[in-house]
Design a protein around this motif. Structure first.
Motif, PDB file in Angstrom:
ATOM      1  N   ILE A 173     -12.078  18.834  50.422  1.00  0.00           N
ATOM      2  CA  ILE A 173     -13.154  19.420  49.510  1.00  0.00           C
ATOM      3  C   ILE A 173     -13.367  18.494  48.433  1.00  0.00           C
ATOM      4  CG2 ILE A 173     -13.451  21.374  48.476  1.00  0.00           C
ATOM      5  CD1 ILE A 173     -11.837  23.030  50.211  1.00  0.00           C
ATOM      6  N   ALA A 174     -14.653  18.193  48.503  1.00  0.00           N
ATOM      7  CA  ALA A 174     -14.951  17.033  47.430  1.00  0.00           C
ATOM      8  C   ALA A 174     -16.019  17.784  46.337  1.00  0.00           C
ATOM      9  CB  ALA A 174     -15.550  15.653  47.984  1.00  0.00           C
ATOM     10  N   CYS A 175     -16.140  17.270  45.023  1.00  0.00           N
ATOM     11  CA  CYS A 175     -16.903  17.700  44.058  1.00  0.00           C
ATOM     12  C   CYS A 175     -17.427  16.235  43.393  1.00  0.00           C
ATOM     13  CB  CYS A 175     -16.591  18.217  42.852  1.00  0.00           C
ATOM     14  SG  CYS A 175     -17.348  18.526  41.455  1.00  0.00           S
ATOM     15  N   GLU A 176     -18.827  16.105  43.448  1.00  0.00           N
ATOM     16  CA  GLU A 176     -19.504  14.715  42.820  1.00  0.00           C
ATOM     17  C   GLU A 176     -20.039  14.931  41.614  1.00  0.00           C
ATOM     18  OE1 GLU A 176     -21.931  12.825  45.586  1.00  0.00           O
ATOM     19  OE2 GLU A 176     -20.218  12.107  47.026  1.00  0.00           O
ATOM     20  N   LEU A 177     -20.197  13.479  40.942  1.00  0.00           N
ATOM     21  CA  LEU A 177     -20.916  13.377  39.765  1.00  0.00           C
ATOM     22  C   LEU A 177     -20.321  14.223  38.507  1.00  0.00           C
ATOM     23  CD1 LEU A 177     -24.431  14.284  41.193  1.00  0.00           C
ATOM     24  CD2 LEU A 177     -23.808  12.204  40.423  1.00  0.00           C
ATOM     25  N   SER A 178     -18.886  14.208  38.437  1.00  0.00           N
ATOM     26  CA  SER A 178     -18.008  14.727  37.628  1.00  0.00           C
ATOM     27  C   SER A 178     -18.158  14.265  36.137  1.00  0.00           C
ATOM     28  CB  SER A 178     -16.800  14.859  37.834  1.00  0.00           C
ATOM     29  OG  SER A 178     -15.902  13.556  38.069  1.00  0.00           O
ATOM     30  N   LEU A 179     -18.798  12.811  36.093  1.00  0.00           N
ATOM     31  CA  LEU A 179     -19.063  12.394  34.744  1.00  0.00           C
ATOM     32  C   LEU A 179     -20.263  12.737  34.134  1.00  0.00           C
ATOM     33  CD1 LEU A 179     -17.633   8.616  35.215  1.00  0.00           C
ATOM     34  CD2 LEU A 179     -16.348  10.569  34.169  1.00  0.00           C
ATOM     35  N   ALA A 180     -21.302  13.463  34.830  1.00  0.00           N
ATOM     36  CA  ALA A 180     -22.537  13.780  34.365  1.00  0.00           C
ATOM     37  C   ALA A 180     -22.374  14.503  33.142  1.00  0.00           C
ATOM     38  CB  ALA A 180     -23.305  14.353  35.423  1.00  0.00           C
ATOM     39  N   PRO A 181     -21.757  15.454  32.947  1.00  0.00           N
ATOM     40  CA  PRO A 181     -21.526  16.383  31.611  1.00  0.00           C
ATOM     41  C   PRO A 181     -21.156  15.574  30.441  1.00  0.00           C
ATOM     42  CG  PRO A 181     -20.610  17.625  33.511  1.00  0.00           C
ATOM     43  CD  PRO A 181     -20.765  15.975  33.997  1.00  0.00           C
ATOM     44  N   VAL A 182     -20.494  14.389  30.764  1.00  0.00           N
ATOM     45  CA  VAL A 182     -20.083  13.647  29.460  1.00  0.00           C
ATOM     46  C   VAL A 182     -20.471  12.223  29.540  1.00  0.00           C
ATOM     47  CG1 VAL A 182     -17.810  14.940  29.500  1.00  0.00           C
ATOM     48  CG2 VAL A 182     -17.961  12.802  30.670  1.00  0.00           C
ATOM     49  N   THR A 183     -21.235  11.893  29.926  1.00  0.00           N
ATOM     50  CA  THR A 183     -22.213  10.523  30.046  1.00  0.00           C
ATOM     51  C   THR A 183     -23.876  10.810  29.894  1.00  0.00           C
ATOM     52  OG1 THR A 183     -20.537  10.036  31.689  1.00  0.00           O
ATOM     53  CG2 THR A 183     -22.485   8.578  31.267  1.00  0.00           C
ATOM     54  N   PRO A 184     -24.091  10.451  28.724  1.00  0.00           N
ATOM     55  CA  PRO A 184     -25.617  10.637  28.567  1.00  0.00           C
ATOM     56  C   PRO A 184     -26.444   9.961  29.419  1.00  0.00           C
ATOM     57  CG  PRO A 184     -24.291  10.008  26.303  1.00  0.00           C
ATOM     58  CD  PRO A 184     -23.449   9.900  27.476  1.00  0.00           C
ATOM     59  N   ALA A 185     -26.280   9.127  29.924  1.00  0.00           N
ATOM     60  CA  ALA A 185     -27.128   8.333  30.829  1.00  0.00           C
ATOM     61  C   ALA A 185     -27.142   9.013  32.279  1.00  0.00           C
ATOM     62  CB  ALA A 185     -26.594   7.027  30.983  1.00  0.00           C
ATOM     63  N   MET A 186     -26.236  10.060  32.289  1.00  0.00           N
ATOM     64  CA  MET A 186     -26.203  10.754  33.525  1.00  0.00           C
ATOM     65  C   MET A 186     -26.521  12.258  33.362  1.00  0.00           C
ATOM     66  SD  MET A 186     -22.660   9.454  35.252  1.00  0.00           S
ATOM     67  CE  MET A 186     -22.660  10.480  36.658  1.00  0.00           C
ATOM     68  N   ALA A 187     -27.126  12.564  32.282  1.00  0.00           N
ATOM     69  CA  ALA A 187     -27.447  14.012  31.814  1.00  0.00           C
ATOM     70  C   ALA A 187     -28.437  14.540  32.803  1.00  0.00           C
ATOM     71  CB  ALA A 187     -28.291  13.875  30.450  1.00  0.00           C
ATOM     72  N   GLU A 188     -29.614  13.735  33.562  1.00  0.00           N
ATOM     73  CA  GLU A 188     -30.231  14.478  34.396  1.00  0.00           C
ATOM     74  C   GLU A 188     -29.446  14.674  35.709  1.00  0.00           C
ATOM     75  OE1 GLU A 188     -31.969  10.386  36.373  1.00  0.00           O
ATOM     76  OE2 GLU A 188     -33.129  11.403  35.054  1.00  0.00           O
ATOM     77  N   LEU A 189     -28.344  14.206  35.721  1.00  0.00           N
ATOM     78  CA  LEU A 189     -27.865  14.657  37.206  1.00  0.00           C
ATOM     79  C   LEU A 189     -26.868  15.827  36.830  1.00  0.00           C
ATOM     80  CD1 LEU A 189     -26.794  11.023  38.059  1.00  0.00           C
ATOM     81  CD2 LEU A 189     -28.576  12.401  38.978  1.00  0.00           C
ATOM     82  N   ILE A 190     -26.760  16.622  35.582  1.00  0.00           N
ATOM     83  CA  ILE A 190     -25.911  17.486  35.586  1.00  0.00           C
ATOM     84  C   ILE A 190     -26.106  18.641  36.495  1.00  0.00           C
ATOM     85  CG2 ILE A 190     -25.426  19.544  33.763  1.00  0.00           C
ATOM     86  CD1 ILE A 190     -25.688  17.455  31.503  1.00  0.00           C
ATOM     87  N   PRO A 191     -27.278  19.039  36.703  1.00  0.00           N
ATOM     88  CA  PRO A 191     -27.668  20.346  37.715  1.00  0.00           C
ATOM     89  C   PRO A 191     -27.074  20.091  38.998  1.00  0.00           C
ATOM     90  CG  PRO A 191     -29.514  19.670  36.452  1.00  0.00           C
ATOM     91  CD  PRO A 191     -28.587  18.704  36.146  1.00  0.00           C
ATOM     92  N   LEU A 192     -27.200  18.465  39.515  1.00  0.00           N
ATOM     93  CA  LEU A 192     -26.621  18.101  40.919  1.00  0.00           C
ATOM     94  C   LEU A 192     -24.991  18.396  40.913  1.00  0.00           C
ATOM     95  CD1 LEU A 192     -28.770  15.316  41.987  1.00  0.00           C
ATOM     96  CD2 LEU A 192     -28.708  17.597  42.849  1.00  0.00           C
ATOM     97  N   HIS A 193     -24.470  18.017  39.559  1.00  0.00           N
ATOM     98  CA  HIS A 193     -22.921  18.314  39.745  1.00  0.00           C
ATOM     99  C   HIS A 193     -22.647  19.518  39.714  1.00  0.00           C
ATOM    100  CE1 HIS A 193     -19.075  18.218  37.982  1.00  0.00           C
ATOM    101  NE2 HIS A 193     -19.325  19.066  36.932  1.00  0.00           N
ATOM    102  N   GLU A 194     -23.357  20.345  38.762  1.00  0.00           N
ATOM    103  CA  GLU A 194     -23.057  21.926  38.883  1.00  0.00           C
ATOM    104  C   GLU A 194     -22.924  22.410  40.213  1.00  0.00           C
ATOM    105  OE1 GLU A 194     -25.459  23.268  35.960  1.00  0.00           O
ATOM    106  OE2 GLU A 194     -24.267  22.813  34.106  1.00  0.00           O
ATOM    107  N   GLU A 195     -24.161  22.030  40.814  1.00  0.00           N
ATOM    108  CA  GLU A 195     -24.091  22.383  42.493  1.00  0.00           C
ATOM    109  C   GLU A 195     -23.071  22.232  43.121  1.00  0.00           C
ATOM    110  OE1 GLU A 195     -27.210  21.255  46.029  1.00  0.00           O
ATOM    111  OE2 GLU A 195     -28.120  21.658  44.032  1.00  0.00           O
ATOM    112  N   SER A 196     -22.509  20.742  43.205  1.00  0.00           N
ATOM    113  CA  SER A 196     -21.419  20.274  43.824  1.00  0.00           C
ATOM    114  C   SER A 196     -20.287  21.084  43.523  1.00  0.00           C
ATOM    115  CB  SER A 196     -21.606  18.617  43.737  1.00  0.00           C
ATOM    116  OG  SER A 196     -20.224  18.238  44.340  1.00  0.00           O
ATOM    117  N   LEU A 197     -20.023  21.150  42.181  1.00  0.00           N
ATOM    118  CA  LEU A 197     -18.825  21.893  41.918  1.00  0.00           C
ATOM    119  C   LEU A 197     -18.711  23.139  42.307  1.00  0.00           C
ATOM    120  CD1 LEU A 197     -16.070  21.989  39.811  1.00  0.00           C
ATOM    121  CD2 LEU A 197     -17.767  22.611  37.881  1.00  0.00           C
ATOM    122  N   ALA A 198     -19.765  23.978  42.112  1.00  0.00           N
ATOM    123  CA  ALA A 198     -20.090  25.439  42.655  1.00  0.00           C
ATOM    124  C   ALA A 198     -19.602  25.476  44.070  1.00  0.00           C
ATOM    125  CB  ALA A 198     -21.239  26.064  42.465  1.00  0.00           C
ATOM    126  N   ALA A 199     -20.088  24.511  44.852  1.00  0.00           N
ATOM    127  CA  ALA A 199     -19.690  24.416  46.517  1.00  0.00           C
ATOM    128  C   ALA A 199     -18.344  24.103  46.658  1.00  0.00           C
ATOM    129  CB  ALA A 199     -20.623  23.332  46.947  1.00  0.00           C
TER     130      ALA A 199
END
Length: 215
Positions: A173-199
């Protein structure tokens, strides 16, 4: 009595997503197995020694010929294999570091590969199969099909091969983009991370839900 072996390997402490996921899984397992017991090993905070010359030779010589260093390495391997054998469920948190598994997980796997303990040296049949092996993987970036770094995750594909002799078969079971919430350059990917984490959390919550009975 049900027994769970819970293994963490992240070096990120309370910021670790894989630790968050394994903690959630343990809560679910305890709810489903209120009389069960848990063994915990933290490879991130207390890493195992990597196999060295003594450890390698300990696997090639009879026990009565071991030096003190070889005996110590073999006894550690016996301890680690016994932890797995006592468990009917093994839970491993697997973060991705520099596109591979943490070296502490590699050391754990190397110790588990031992003739006569985890596999039959005559037939190569695994001796650790028949138990549930759940791997909760976290990845700081995105490695899904179609992404620029598809195929760069060398931890998740390696693990089943690394443990193949033992008979352990991981369920991932995997979760991706876990650095998005703490990496300013990845801020636009936070919704995708949250979707992956929720799944991932939904999949974890379903692990020990009893199957509905059919009247």
């Amino acid at each position: 009595m049900a027994h769970l072996l819970h293994i963490d390997s992240s070096i990120r402490g309370e910021q670790s997503v894989s630790r968050r996921l394994t903690a959630r899984a343990v809560t679910g397992w305890r709810a489903a197995n209120p009389d069960g017991t848990v063994t915990y090993r933290d490879l991130g905070r207390n890493p195992l020694p990597h196999l060295d010359e003594a450890g390698a030779l300990a696997r090639m010589l009879p026990a009565d010929q071991h030096t003190p260093a070889q005996r110590a390495s073999w006894q550690l391997t016996e301890e680690l294999v016994d932890e797995v054998k006592r468990a009917d469920t093994v839970l491993l948190g697997l973060p991705l570091y520099n596109y591979g598994a943490p070296s502490s997980v590699k050391a754990w796997v190397d110790h588990l590969i031992a003739a006569g303990l985890s596999y039959d040296p005559t037939t190569n049949a695994g001796l650790l199969g028949g138990r549930d092996f759940i791997v909760l993987a976290s990845r700081g970036g995105g490695y899904s099909p179609g992404t620029p770094r598809e195929g760069w995750d060398h931890a998740s594909p390696w693990l089943p091969h690394g443990l193949s002799l033992t008979g352990l078969e991981p369920r991932l079971i995997a979760c991706e983009l876990s650095l998005a919430p703490v990496t300013p350059a990845m801020a636009e990917l936070i919704p995708l991370h949250e979707e992956s984490l929720a799944a991932a959390e939904r999949a974890i919550d379903e692990l020990w839900v009893p199957a509905p009975t059919v009247a």
